[in-house]
Design an enzyme around this catalytic site. Sequence first.
Site, PDB file in Angstrom:
ATOM      1  N   ASP A 105       2.053 -14.042 -30.606  1.00 40.04           N
ATOM      2  CA  ASP A 105       1.956 -15.394 -31.165  1.00 40.04           C
ATOM      3  C   ASP A 105       2.129 -16.515 -30.152  1.00 40.04           C
ATOM      4  OD1 ASP A 105       4.591 -14.301 -31.066  1.00 40.04           O
ATOM      5  OD2 ASP A 105       5.353 -15.874 -32.375  1.00 40.04           O
ATOM      6  N   GLU A 171       6.704 -13.372 -33.152  1.00 39.59           N
ATOM      7  CA  GLU A 171       8.006 -13.202 -32.495  1.00 39.59           C
ATOM      8  C   GLU A 171       8.815 -14.494 -32.551  1.00 39.59           C
ATOM      9  OE1 GLU A 171      11.301 -13.187 -30.036  1.00 39.59           O
ATOM     10  OE2 GLU A 171       9.597 -14.469 -29.529  1.00 39.59           O
TER      11      GLU A 171
HETATM   12 ZN    ZN Z   1       9.371 -17.999 -26.913  1.00 43.85          ZN
HETATM   13 ZN    ZN Z   2       8.524 -15.264 -25.853  1.00 40.01          ZN
END
Ligand code: ZN
Ligand code: ZN
Length: 429
Positions: A105, A171
């Site tokens: 991401d 994440e």
């Molecule tokens: Zn980050």
């Molecule tokens: Zn990262």
Amino acid sequence: MRPVFIALLLLSGSSQLIAQDKKEQLRQRIFQKVETMTAKTNAWREDFHENPELGNREFRTSQIIANHLRSLGLEVQEGVAHTGVVGLLKGGKPGPCIALRADMDALPITERVHVPFASRVKTTYNGQEVGVMHACGHDTHVAMLMATAEVLSSFKAEIQGSVKFIFQPAEEGAPDGEEGGAALMVKEGVMENPKVDMVLGFHIESDIEVGQIHYKPGAFMAAADWFSIEVKGKGSHGSQPWKGIDPIQVSAQIIDGLQAIVSRQSELTKAPVVITVGKINGGVRQNIIPESCSMAGTIRTLDSDMQKEVHEKIKHTAKHIAEASGATAEVTIETKTLVTYNNPELLKKIIPSLEKATAPENVKPREWVTGAEDFSYYGTKAPAVFLYLGGMPKGNDPAKAPPHHTADFLVAHNGMPTGITPSAAWCST
Ligand SMILES: [Zn+2]
Ligand SMILES: [Zn+2]
């Protein structure tokens, strides 16, 4: 750049990939293969960087990954934890299942870096028009893991056991109201079928020189909790505070009290603790004492017992400070990530090989990190190791490196070969 993992395949005394007598020969072949991957890896990275996608929305990214893994002949699972992709490489010989993880991401940041592959993508995030940018280096993580999959696939027959390639969404956190990231991947069974015996992840860093690998045994990165405190008092005229209960003044005392938990009540020689109030909201006008005031912040701990203690102390402190003034304080704490814990035995096995494969001075121990990683969730299911990888051009001053999560963030292409190496190295330990 000397690919670390190739040497590791040979230096590791417990190699599970290779028959002992063929090590030298195989090393040469893998070495050659990795060298041929540079242009491809760079092109992938540039493409992902130019076309970043936010967490749980990595549709294009995951499609490219899935197509690549399929072209390598891997078993591919799509749509795991929304947009996650999992590829399974079954080796020609029996052995353990080793997982390698990359996060996919990007962030809602408008890029300010002048590179030909800069992002011009825009989106609406929480009602605001923003740019989208790979401002944490996850574009390189994806490119490196795709390259690692290709390298290891070409030596499939010699692999003992299997390698699971985990491409994880979100994440940085799922959008409000959605689940996501490593926790959801684990919940959806990524560590099962086949059961993962060990897992490796790494993060490229803008202030570590290219070619270096940094590690810490045991607790490495912090658990991150989000907390909010709602203080309720009693409204009154600003000129007559004795007729009300001022929630703003009570909040000020609570903020002070929270810092005393860190400085007076936490055993800081055991592990660090950070409590930050990042947001406070109360009142509408100069001469009105409002009825309530709310605040929100984050807690960082590196020891799970200390984490529990801090939670209790925050609740206790807020409650009693509020009570002393006749107010109430309601505390809500939500755990976002766990402590990222590096299994000391596994790390110990890998370090000498890393040192021999690069140069001893390139593999360095480091201190705690109060930043957090949702990689920590994989560690609840199997022994795990998470490493830091250099992305800063050689000779640059780390103090002047553009920080992660900023519009100026950039890491160098030539940090990536060293990133392919520890991943593949893991497969040989
Ligand atoms: Zn980050
Ligand atoms: Zn990262």
